[in-house]
Scaffold this motif. Structure first.
Motif, PDB file in Angstrom:
ATOM      1  N   MET A 200     -13.912 -13.984  57.974  1.00 17.32           N
ATOM      2  CA  MET A 200     -13.985 -12.756  57.183  1.00 17.32           C
ATOM      3  C   MET A 200     -13.087 -11.640  57.722  1.00 17.32           C
ATOM      4  N   GLY A 201     -12.644 -11.754  58.967  1.00 18.52           N
ATOM      5  CA  GLY A 201     -11.833 -10.688  59.553  1.00 18.52           C
ATOM      6  C   GLY A 201     -10.335 -10.900  59.454  1.00 18.52           C
ATOM      7  N   ILE A 202      -9.919 -12.050  58.928  1.00 18.55           N
ATOM      8  CA  ILE A 202      -8.482 -12.360  58.862  1.00 18.55           C
ATOM      9  C   ILE A 202      -7.759 -11.360  57.958  1.00 18.55           C
ATOM     10  N   GLY A 203      -6.727 -10.720  58.489  1.00 12.55           N
ATOM     11  CA  GLY A 203      -5.929  -9.769  57.713  1.00 12.55           C
ATOM     12  C   GLY A 203      -6.499  -8.377  57.644  1.00 12.55           C
ATOM     13  N   MET A 204      -7.600  -8.103  58.371  1.00 12.90           N
ATOM     14  CA  MET A 204      -8.219  -6.780  58.301  1.00 12.90           C
ATOM     15  C   MET A 204      -7.304  -5.682  58.835  1.00 12.90           C
ATOM     16  N   ILE A 205      -6.497  -5.982  59.847  1.00 14.86           N
ATOM     17  CA  ILE A 205      -5.606  -4.964  60.412  1.00 14.86           C
ATOM     18  C   ILE A 205      -4.609  -4.486  59.359  1.00 14.86           C
ATOM     19  N   VAL A 206      -4.135  -5.416  58.519  1.00 15.03           N
ATOM     20  CA  VAL A 206      -3.171  -5.040  57.475  1.00 15.03           C
ATOM     21  C   VAL A 206      -3.848  -4.171  56.417  1.00 15.03           C
ATOM     22  N   ILE A 207      -5.086  -4.525  56.059  1.00  9.89           N
ATOM     23  CA  ILE A 207      -5.828  -3.727  55.078  1.00  9.89           C
ATOM     24  C   ILE A 207      -6.096  -2.324  55.640  1.00  9.89           C
ATOM     25  N   GLY A 208      -6.457  -2.261  56.918  1.00  8.83           N
ATOM     26  CA  GLY A 208      -6.682  -0.965  57.557  1.00  8.83           C
ATOM     27  C   GLY A 208      -5.420  -0.120  57.584  1.00  8.83           C
ATOM     28  N   LEU A 209      -4.301  -0.736  57.941  1.00  8.53           N
ATOM     29  CA  LEU A 209      -3.024  -0.024  57.959  1.00  8.53           C
ATOM     30  C   LEU A 209      -2.643   0.444  56.561  1.00  8.53           C
ATOM     31  N   ALA A 210      -2.874  -0.420  55.564  1.00  7.95           N
ATOM     32  CA  ALA A 210      -2.577  -0.051  54.172  1.00  7.95           C
ATOM     33  C   ALA A 210      -3.375   1.182  53.771  1.00  7.95           C
ATOM     34  N   SER A 211      -4.649   1.209  54.131  1.00  3.38           N
ATOM     35  CA  SER A 211      -5.511   2.346  53.781  1.00  3.38           C
ATOM     36  C   SER A 211      -5.009   3.631  54.426  1.00  3.38           C
ATOM     37  N   VAL A 212      -4.669   3.569  55.722  1.00  2.75           N
ATOM     38  CA  VAL A 212      -4.207   4.759  56.450  1.00  2.75           C
ATOM     39  C   VAL A 212      -2.881   5.254  55.890  1.00  2.75           C
ATOM     40  N   ILE A 213      -1.940   4.330  55.681  1.00  2.00           N
ATOM     41  CA  ILE A 213      -0.598   4.708  55.209  1.00  2.00           C
ATOM     42  C   ILE A 213      -0.645   5.263  53.786  1.00  2.00           C
ATOM     43  N   ILE A 214      -1.395   4.591  52.901  1.00  2.00           N
ATOM     44  CA  ILE A 214      -1.522   5.070  51.514  1.00  2.00           C
ATOM     45  C   ILE A 214      -2.186   6.443  51.490  1.00  2.00           C
ATOM     46  N   GLY A 215      -3.240   6.605  52.269  1.00  3.97           N
ATOM     47  CA  GLY A 215      -3.947   7.888  52.321  1.00  3.97           C
ATOM     48  C   GLY A 215      -3.049   9.017  52.780  1.00  3.97           C
ATOM     49  N   GLU A 216      -2.276   8.769  53.833  1.00  6.84           N
ATOM     50  CA  GLU A 216      -1.379   9.804  54.348  1.00  6.84           C
ATOM     51  C   GLU A 216      -0.253  10.108  53.364  1.00  6.84           C
ATOM     52  N   ALA A 217       0.242   9.061  52.687  1.00  2.00           N
ATOM     53  CA  ALA A 217       1.335   9.247  51.726  1.00  2.00           C
ATOM     54  C   ALA A 217       0.888  10.088  50.528  1.00  2.00           C
ATOM     55  N   ILE A 218      -0.368   9.902  50.097  1.00  3.10           N
ATOM     56  CA  ILE A 218      -0.856  10.600  48.896  1.00  3.10           C
ATOM     57  C   ILE A 218      -1.479  11.953  49.242  1.00  3.10           C
TER      58      ILE A 218
END
Length: 301
Positions: A200-218
């Motif tokens: 269940m944790g596979i790829g979580m770091i990418v999802i976390g990074l996506a959330s942080v980057i998208i949030g900061e961009a918007i």
């Protein structure tokens, strides 16, 4: 039509993980891949305890503590063992796979029919309250002397050492706190979905990074308050984007990782392109102003 309410609920569930990734990625500038393992640790610990009759809330606290321990191990490897930050996270992620199997006893644990924190409460409302409390506590912590030292460690470790602060301790604390939040997110996800799985944790770091980057961009990140808010809102926006992407006919559920990677690439490249276009526009405007100013002088001669 995309299920926007379901996407918002999922975004809130993953928001704690986004806050954890924000601590290492933005505050400490530490590439921590432990996240993929500690997320499963949180889900596994919570599932095992709940199936053995422990209160779901105590199970969440135990999952948070397990995440703290995993993060502390990564921090110790990096600071005391002098192992490269990226490598220490990879080593801990690999080790956690076997540790998680030991904790769970089998690859999958079902929680269907058992009591969880969502048994008698709306998941949306409860998770919203938990995320708000976590964000407020995190903001308050970053305003303390220890929190300021933690932020300064990521900005300029050499400078903060010159003031007598122990950057090893602040790094360990930051990585521990990050993985504690990630593990807590894993515990909530396991209870909401009704199972904990070793993968269940596979790829979580990418999802976390996506959330942080998208949030900061918007939403921007001009202060810690807005940065943590951007991480939470970025997690929700990411899930909404994924829900919309699933409506595309030729995309399948198995394409989630590809969609995530594309979202991260766009979120990383777009600000750079925007800055480049803005700089070119400003340069053209400045050149035009200089030519306009030089025109009359040239004509007078």
């Amino acid at each position: 039509m995309p299920d926007f309410m379901g996407a918002i609920e999922l975004g809130l569930l993953y928001a704690l993980m986004a806050l954890g990734v924000y601590i290492t990625f933005r505050i400490l500038d530490f590439p921590d891949l432990t996240v993929d393992g500690s997320f499963t640790t949180g889900g596994g610990v919570a599932a095992v305890l709940i199936t053995h009759g422990v209160s779901p809330w105590l199970a969440c606290l135990a999952a948070f503590a397990a995440g703290l321990a995993a993060g502390a191990c990564t921090g110790l490897l990096h600071t005391k063992g002098r192992v490269n930050g990226l490598l220490s996270g990879i080593l801990m992620m690999i080790a956690l796979y076997s540790i998680n199997l030991r904790i769970m006893g089998r690859p999958n644990i079902s929680l269907l029919g058992g009591d969880t924190i969502f048994t008698s409460v709306s998941p949306m409302l409860l998770v919203l309250i938990v995320v708000i409390i976590a964000k407020v506590l995190l903001d308050a912590f970053f305003k303390t002397d220890l929190g300021l030292a933690l932020r300064a460690t990521g900005d300029n470790a050499r400078m903060i050492r010159s003031f007598g602060a122990n950057t090893d301790n602040t790094t360990i604390l930051g990585v521990s706190l990050s993985n504690g939040l990630v593990a807590l997110s894993g515990a909530l996800i396991a209870q909401q979905s009704g199972f904990a799985d070793i993968s269940m944790g596979i790829g979580m770091i990418v999802i976390g990074l996506a959330s942080v980057i998208i949030g900061e961009a918007i939403f921007g990140a001009r202060s810690v308050f807005f940065a943590t808010l951007a991480a939470v809102l970025g997690s929700i926006v990411y899930r909404i984007i994924v829900a919309i992407a699933y409506q595309v006919e030729w995309l399948k559920a198995s394409d989630l990782k590809l969609i995530t990677a594309l979202i991260v690439i766009i979120a990383l490249v777009l600000p750079s392109v925007q800055r480049s276009l803005k700089q070119k526009s400003m340069a053209k405007k400045r050149s035009a102003e200089l030519l306009a100013a030089a025109g009359p002088k040239g004509g007078a001669r």
